[in-house]
Structures are given as structure tokens and as C-alpha cells.
Design a protein around this motif. Structure first.
Motif, PDB file in Angstrom:
ATOM      1  N   GLU A 124       1.012  -1.185  -0.195  1.00 38.39           N
ATOM      2  CA  GLU A 124       0.038  -0.020  -0.054  1.00 38.39           C
ATOM      3  C   GLU A 124       0.948   1.246  -0.056  1.00 38.39           C
ATOM      4  OE1 GLU A 124      -3.007  -0.614   3.046  1.00 38.39           O
ATOM      5  OE2 GLU A 124      -3.897  -1.974   2.074  1.00 38.39           O
ATOM      6  N   ILE A 125       2.081   1.216   0.641  1.00 36.11           N
ATOM      7  CA  ILE A 125       3.078   2.499   0.678  1.00 36.11           C
ATOM      8  C   ILE A 125       3.590   2.520  -0.668  1.00 36.11           C
ATOM      9  CG2 ILE A 125       5.175   3.468   1.812  1.00 36.11           C
ATOM     10  CD1 ILE A 125       4.138   1.910   4.258  1.00 36.11           C
ATOM     11  N   ILE A 126       4.016   1.332  -1.202  1.00 32.45           N
ATOM     12  CA  ILE A 126       4.971   1.406  -2.439  1.00 32.45           C
ATOM     13  C   ILE A 126       4.041   1.570  -3.921  1.00 32.45           C
ATOM     14  CG2 ILE A 126       6.530  -0.059  -3.782  1.00 32.45           C
ATOM     15  CD1 ILE A 126       7.498  -1.184  -1.100  1.00 32.45           C
ATOM     16  N   LYS A 148      18.978   0.745  -7.219  1.00 32.77           N
ATOM     17  CA  LYS A 148      18.402   2.075  -6.945  1.00 32.77           C
ATOM     18  C   LYS A 148      16.875   2.028  -6.603  1.00 32.77           C
ATOM     19  CE  LYS A 148      17.926   6.784  -8.693  1.00 32.77           C
ATOM     20  NZ  LYS A 148      18.274   7.716  -9.826  1.00 32.77           N
ATOM     21  N   ALA A 149      16.337   1.149  -7.612  1.00 37.81           N
ATOM     22  CA  ALA A 149      14.739   1.037  -7.135  1.00 37.81           C
ATOM     23  C   ALA A 149      14.467   0.402  -5.706  1.00 37.81           C
ATOM     24  CB  ALA A 149      14.184   0.022  -8.462  1.00 37.81           C
ATOM     25  N   ALA A 150      15.025  -0.435  -5.498  1.00 38.51           N
ATOM     26  CA  ALA A 150      15.041  -0.922  -3.967  1.00 38.51           C
ATOM     27  C   ALA A 150      15.321   0.033  -2.836  1.00 38.51           C
ATOM     28  CB  ALA A 150      16.305  -2.317  -3.858  1.00 38.51           C
ATOM     29  N   ALA A 155      13.426   3.642   1.347  1.00 31.66           N
ATOM     30  CA  ALA A 155      13.224   5.034   1.630  1.00 31.66           C
ATOM     31  C   ALA A 155      11.743   5.379   1.600  1.00 31.66           C
ATOM     32  CB  ALA A 155      13.960   6.024   0.720  1.00 31.66           C
ATOM     33  N   ALA A 156      10.982   4.890   0.858  1.00 31.65           N
ATOM     34  CA  ALA A 156       9.538   5.079   1.150  1.00 31.65           C
ATOM     35  C   ALA A 156       8.776   4.300   2.185  1.00 31.65           C
ATOM     36  CB  ALA A 156       8.705   4.825  -0.234  1.00 31.65           C
ATOM     37  N   THR A 163       9.816   0.067   9.758  1.00 30.96           N
ATOM     38  CA  THR A 163      11.233  -0.164  10.161  1.00 30.96           C
ATOM     39  C   THR A 163      11.786  -1.197   9.122  1.00 30.96           C
ATOM     40  OG1 THR A 163      10.548  -2.013  11.718  1.00 30.96           O
ATOM     41  CG2 THR A 163      10.658   0.218  12.439  1.00 30.96           C
ATOM     42  N   PRO A 164      13.102  -1.463   9.108  1.00 39.24           N
ATOM     43  CA  PRO A 164      13.670  -2.370   8.222  1.00 39.24           C
ATOM     44  C   PRO A 164      13.057  -3.716   8.564  1.00 39.24           C
ATOM     45  CG  PRO A 164      15.510  -1.013   9.255  1.00 39.24           C
ATOM     46  CD  PRO A 164      14.229  -0.806   9.823  1.00 39.24           C
ATOM     47  N   LYS A 165      12.379  -3.871   9.605  1.00 36.64           N
ATOM     48  CA  LYS A 165      11.640  -5.322   9.777  1.00 36.64           C
ATOM     49  C   LYS A 165      10.516  -5.588   8.608  1.00 36.64           C
ATOM     50  CE  LYS A 165      11.990  -5.686  14.685  1.00 36.64           C
ATOM     51  NZ  LYS A 165      11.360  -5.617  16.121  1.00 36.64           N
ATOM     52  N   ALA A 166      10.055  -4.573   8.048  1.00 34.47           N
ATOM     53  CA  ALA A 166       9.085  -4.474   7.028  1.00 34.47           C
ATOM     54  C   ALA A 166       9.724  -5.320   6.070  1.00 34.47           C
ATOM     55  CB  ALA A 166       8.727  -3.003   6.535  1.00 34.47           C
TER      56      ALA A 166
END
Length: 183
Positions: A124-126, A148-150, A155-156, A163-166
Motif C-alpha cells: 500500500e505504501i509502495i 536504486k529501485a530497491a 526510503a519510501a 522499520t527495516p523489519k518491514a
């Protein structure tokens, strides 16, 4: 039959313009009148009934054939991924390319590499960024800057408070294995 779609309000309903000959228009109004319904409700019910009867070929695997409800999700991104994953829905080149992107970055989009358990919050964010992400991925996937895309997706997610757990891969125990240590 000419079809024109315009979105009224995001996520609520859409307008559909169709051409009907006078006989079909009368039949539609007749059914609506007898059932005490609006023309829109008659069309919605007819489409839902037809869609419920339309099944996706299960390939003879013995499972119940799927219909539109197996693919429907309130999240546009989740719906798009589910449809693109199934060859029986005849995905377009653009959908196959999007699916390739999702598979390449599966840790952000799913818990597992098969995309069986999608990460709704991340999607939903991306998803609104997908056109830009796909353009960036096309331009950089064969270059030294291929991540770059990753980075843009991470960043988004961070900007949205994730958090990076996502995008970490969780440990999912194998149900076929005895997870206890034998002593």
C-alpha cells in the motif's frame, strides 16, 4: 459497445458509460422497476452473478476452480499481483514485467519467495510509486546502480514510519519438520 470509465472519488465508485439499443434499455428499466431497484443495482447484481459463475481453470489439480473473489482485494496492488501471478488470467506484458519486478524484490512485497503471503502494508505504501519504480528499474537493472529501485522503496517505507523489519524475512517453521530438539 463503447465503455468510458471515470473515477468519481478515490476508492469509492466509478462511472461507466455504455451504449444500449432501445430494447435493452427498456428491458433494463423494466427489471429495475419490477425489483424496486436502481438501474445501477440491477447491473451490479447481474455482473456479480455472472462473475461468480465464471471460473478460472484449475489445471486439473483437483482444487476448486477460482473465481473473481479469489483475486479481489481492497488493495489495488495486492489485486494486481494476484492476477499477474496466475497465467490463467492472461496477464499483459506490463503485468508480467511488474510481476518480475515484484519477484526480484520479493522481500519487500512478500514474506516468501513464492509470493504466497503478501506484505499488504508495504504494498500500500509502495504501489503509488510503481510507475516510477519500474522506470528506474528498467534504466538501472543492468548497471552498477541496479539497486536504486530497491533503495527508493526502502526510503519510501522508512518515510512512512516502517522499520527495516518491514522487509526482513521472518522465520517460518516448516510444518513437516519436528521443531523440537530431541533429547
Amino acid at each position: 459497445m463503447a465503455i468510458q470509465r471515470t473515477q468519481k472519488k478515490a476508492g469509492k465508485s466509478e462511472s461507466l458509460t455504455i451504449r444500449l439499443d432501445p430494447k435493452m434499455r427498456f428491458a433494463l428499466e423494466f427489471v429495475a422497476r419490477l425489483n424496486g431497484q436502481t438501474i445501477t443495482k440491477v447491473i451490479e447484481r447481474a455482473v456479480t452473478e455472472a462473475a461468480d459463475r465464471t471460473k478460472v481453470d484449475d489445471g486439473g489439480n483437483g482444487y476448486d476452480a477460482a473465481n473473481w473473489r479469489n483475486y479481489w482485494d481492497v488493495s489495488e496492488g495486492v489485486r494486481a499481483i494476484k492476477l499477474a501471478k496466475d497465467e490463467n488470467t492472461h496477464p499483459s506484458f506490463e503485468e508480467e514485467e511488474m510481476l518480475d519486478f515484484v519477484r526480484q524484490h520479493w522481500k519487500i512485497f512478500s514474506v516468501d519467495q513464492k509470493l504466497s503471503y503478501l506484505r499488504r502494508e508495504n504494498i500500500e505504501i509502495i504501489w503509488p510509486l510503481m510507475p516510477t519504480l519500474l522506470d528506474t528499474w528498467r534504466e538501472t537493472k543492468a548497471s552498477p546502480d541496479r539497486s536504486k529501485a530497491a533503495s527508493m522503496m526502502q526510503a519510501a517505507l522508512l518515510k512512512a514510519g516502517m522499520t527495516p523489519k518491514a522487509w526482513a524475512v521472518p522465520h517460518i517453521p516448516d510444518p513437516g519438520l519436528d521443531n523440537e530438539i530431541p533429547f
